[in-house]
Write an enzyme that holds these catalytic residues in place. Structure first.
Site, PDB file in Angstrom:
ATOM      1  N   ARG A   1       0.488 -14.588  16.994  1.00  0.00           N
ATOM      2  CA  ARG A   1      -0.448 -14.566  18.741  1.00  0.00           C
ATOM      3  C   ARG A   1       0.150 -16.171  18.998  1.00  0.00           C
ATOM      4  NH1 ARG A   1      -5.001 -11.819  19.679  1.00  0.00           N
ATOM      5  NH2 ARG A   1      -6.004 -13.012  21.024  1.00  0.00           N
TER       6      ARG A   1
ATOM      7  N   LYS B   1      -0.384  -0.573   4.090  1.00  0.00           N
ATOM      8  CA  LYS B   1      -1.595   0.106   3.599  1.00  0.00           C
ATOM      9  C   LYS B   1      -3.093  -1.219   3.483  1.00  0.00           C
ATOM     10  CE  LYS B   1      -3.391  -1.330  -0.794  1.00  0.00           C
ATOM     11  NZ  LYS B   1      -3.125  -2.520  -0.733  1.00  0.00           N
TER      12      LYS B   1
ATOM     13  N   HIS C   1       3.452  -0.833  -2.225  1.00  0.00           N
ATOM     14  CA  HIS C   1       4.644  -1.259  -2.982  1.00  0.00           C
ATOM     15  C   HIS C   1       4.870  -1.055  -4.482  1.00  0.00           C
ATOM     16  CE1 HIS C   1       1.358  -4.392  -3.924  1.00  0.00           C
ATOM     17  NE2 HIS C   1       2.644  -4.393  -4.177  1.00  0.00           N
TER      18      HIS C   1
ATOM     19  N   LYS D   1       7.863  -0.759  -7.484  1.00  0.00           N
ATOM     20  CA  LYS D   1       8.309  -1.943  -8.486  1.00  0.00           C
ATOM     21  C   LYS D   1       9.624  -0.896  -9.104  1.00  0.00           C
ATOM     22  CE  LYS D   1       3.889  -3.363  -8.694  1.00  0.00           C
ATOM     23  NZ  LYS D   1       3.856  -4.732  -8.803  1.00  0.00           N
TER      24      LYS D   1
ATOM     25  N   GLU E   1      -5.947  -7.785 -12.901  1.00  0.00           N
ATOM     26  CA  GLU E   1      -5.547  -9.106 -11.959  1.00  0.00           C
ATOM     27  C   GLU E   1      -6.335  -9.956 -12.841  1.00  0.00           C
ATOM     28  OE1 GLU E   1      -3.694  -8.680  -7.604  1.00  0.00           O
ATOM     29  OE2 GLU E   1      -5.366  -7.234  -8.152  1.00  0.00           O
TER      30      GLU E   1
ATOM     31  N   ASP F   1      -8.529  -0.938  -1.920  1.00  0.00           N
ATOM     32  CA  ASP F   1      -7.384  -1.823  -2.219  1.00  0.00           C
ATOM     33  C   ASP F   1      -6.633  -1.359  -3.139  1.00  0.00           C
ATOM     34  OD1 ASP F   1      -5.934  -4.402  -1.042  1.00  0.00           O
ATOM     35  OD2 ASP F   1      -6.609  -5.037  -3.285  1.00  0.00           O
TER      36      ASP F   1
ATOM     37  N   HIS G   1      -2.562   2.744  -4.620  1.00  0.00           N
ATOM     38  CA  HIS G   1      -1.680   2.701  -6.249  1.00  0.00           C
ATOM     39  C   HIS G   1      -1.807   2.945  -6.686  1.00  0.00           C
ATOM     40  CE1 HIS G   1      -0.316  -1.119  -3.750  1.00  0.00           C
ATOM     41  NE2 HIS G   1      -1.303  -2.209  -3.930  1.00  0.00           N
TER      42      HIS G   1
ATOM     43  N   LYS H   1      -9.749  -7.113 -10.161  1.00  0.00           N
ATOM     44  CA  LYS H   1      -9.531  -8.798  -9.961  1.00  0.00           C
ATOM     45  C   LYS H   1     -11.143  -9.918 -11.409  1.00  0.00           C
ATOM     46  CE  LYS H   1      -7.806  -8.629  -5.456  1.00  0.00           C
ATOM     47  NZ  LYS H   1      -7.028  -8.481  -5.540  1.00  0.00           N
TER      48      LYS H   1
END
Ligand code: BG6
Length: 488
Positions: free
Chosen positions: A43, A142, A172, A176, A210, A229, A234, A334
């Site tokens: 933008r 995604k 993704h 891997k 993570e 997420d 995944h 997380k």
């Protein structure tokens, strides 16, 4: 072959963190077709030179060995251009069409790395501007939608504009190297296939942990959560790779047909399983690598009373002849104890024990995805030295490990997930992309959990940052008489 890659969301987080570094790696490795253009769309009002300077500055956040030298960046920058667009304005698509018509590239890739709410607008406007030509491929990031209905609506619109073989739905994790090796392990070697079934496998654990928090994505994460997420895409794709039947060949649809069957065979949820077999958690303040970190509710962009889950652990089964009764545990979160993604296949113990120490011990195959990429096979052996006496030695077994480190074996300069997937899009290879029916089934399975949570006023269980999540996750698996791999 010439290509134009148009990156909607060209000044966004994904472009900086993943896409530009991946495109640069492909450029450095000489695998990116030389006759290419990468057109960032955003933008802001930027010149090509300003856009290039922004990208150059962002490379400081990339690992040292993946950063370009000044000469390398200058050569790479020659591919980069910038187009300012308001994605809701048809005129702006006409300007883009004009820029693309300057050199009729063999392949045009429209990479839509924007908020999912813009996916349909972008595709519709591309069609209005006549940019849905047969040599165009569209890449959708995604999460594709927010739930079953929005996913269906997006796919329906996009499929009216592009053929299924022009649509690249990216996950993704499928790019891997460890996932490629999982396919190689299962379908390139005969060794494990006879054991890959309920008669020999006690349970399978998929962990994607993570240590990072939500970083600067608090506002996005608030409306997304770990289920949308990580689990819906995944984790379920990993479950498919582990659980699927051997495909009849390596073509995209043969592989996707088998993954689809797994998703269709996932055990349906009941009121009982929803309350017992799904645990949601949210991190409170804690310590990661010795550094104190804030609670999720204190992160920027997050509601101080948020019920968004940053952790999910669940138990499911694949109801088919091969897997009936074998628990599959999925866990992701997380701010957990470390960055650790792996699949643990726990085999059944021997049916009869003749060694003293054998009871309760069994073989295990660990597929490590990250941080290291490799395989471990856990066996039992007589580990005693001669001095401990023949009697004791013959009675005692100790766990030993065969360890295969793919990074060491094949070198660290391996192709990263986004690099591989971007090259696949440019070359038109669909094997590692998700078909709409797979996505639909994954949402269909996830939806009852989301509905259940909506009505569950208790909210997620808190866990201290730097731990393995709420204790209920261990209690869930303990009900089956098992424990998470790191607890054994
Ligand atoms: C993304 C999620 O898809 O995957 C992020 O949106 C997550 O929240 C990331 O951090 C994890 O990817 P990787 O490759 O670092 O394990």
């Amino acid at each position: 072959m010439s290509f134009d890659l148009v990156l909607f969301g060209g000044t966004g987080d994904l472009a900086w963190r993943k896409l530009m570094p991946a495109l640069f790696q492909a450029f450095r490795h000489g695998t990116l077709p030389a006759d290419g253009r990468i057109i960032g769309v955003g933008r802001e009002d930027l010149s090509d030179a300003q856009y290039r300077a922004q990208i150059c500055a962002k490379f400081v956040n990339v690992e040292l060995d993946k950063r370009p030298s000044v000469e390398e960046f200058n050569s790479f920058a020659a591919l980069l251009e910038y187009v300012r667009m308001d994605l809701s304005k048809p005129d702006d698509y006409a300007t883009l069409a004009e820029s693309l018509s300057l050199r009729h590239a063999d392949t045009v890739v429209m990479y839509v790395a924007t908020a999912p709410s813009l996916f349909t607008t972008v595709c519709e406007q591309l069609a209005v501007a006549g940019l849905n030509t047969p040599n165009t491929r569209v890449v959708l990031e995604k999460p594709l939608g927010h739930d079953l209905e929005s996913n269906r609506a997006i796919n329906e619109t996009v499929r009216k504009i592009f053929g299924e073989n022009q649509i690249f739905r990216i996950d993704h994790y499928l790019g891997k190297p460890a996932v490629q090796n999982l396919f190689a392990l299962r379908f390139g070697n005969a060794l494990f296939e006879p054991l890959w079934r309920r008669e020999h496998i006690a349970n399978i654990q998929i962990t994607i942990a993570e240590d990072l928090g939500v970083e600067k994505r608090g506002a996005f994460y608030e409306t997304t959560g770990a289920m949308r997420d990580m689990v819906q895409n995944h984790a379920l794709q990993l479950l498919c790779a582990i659980g699927m039947e051997p495909p009849i060949n390596s073509h995209a649809d043969a592989i996707r047909d088998e993954k689809l069957k797994v998703l269709r065979s996932l055990k349906p949820w009941t009121a009982e399983s929803l309350s017992q077999d799904v645990i949601r958690g949210q991190y409170s303040a804690g310590t990661i690598n010795g550094t104190p970190v804030a609670a999720y509710r204190e992160e920027a962009g997050v509601d101080p009373e948020s019920h968004t889950e940053t952790f999910v652990a669940l138990r499911t089964e694949i109801s088919n002849w091969r897997w009936a009764g074998v628990p599959f545990y999925i866990r992701t979160g997380k701010r957990l104890a470390g960055r650790d993604a792996r699949i643990v296949v726990n085999f059944r113990p021997t049916p009869h024990a003749i060694f003293n120490s054998q009871i309760g011990m069994a073989n295990r195959l660990v597929i490590n995805l990250q941080p290291k990429d490799g395989l471990e096979l856990h066996l039992l052996a007589q580990g005693q030295n001669n001095r401990q006496g023949a009697q004791t030695a013959s009675q005692t077994l100790a766990p030993v490990q065969l360890d295969l480190d793919f990074d060491k074996r094949f070198g660290l300069e391996r192709v990263g997930a986004y690099e591989r997937l971007l090259l696949d899009v440019i070359d038109g290879r669909l094997n590692l992309f998700v078909r709409s029916d797979e996505q639909f089934e994954a949402w269909r399975w996830v939806e009852p959990i989301l509905e259940h949570w909506k009505n569950d006023m208790q909210g997620p269980r808190l866990y201290a940052a730097g731990t393995w999540g709420p204790s209920a996750s261990s209690a869930m698996i303990a009900r089956d008489g098992f424990c998470w791999a790191e607890e054994s």
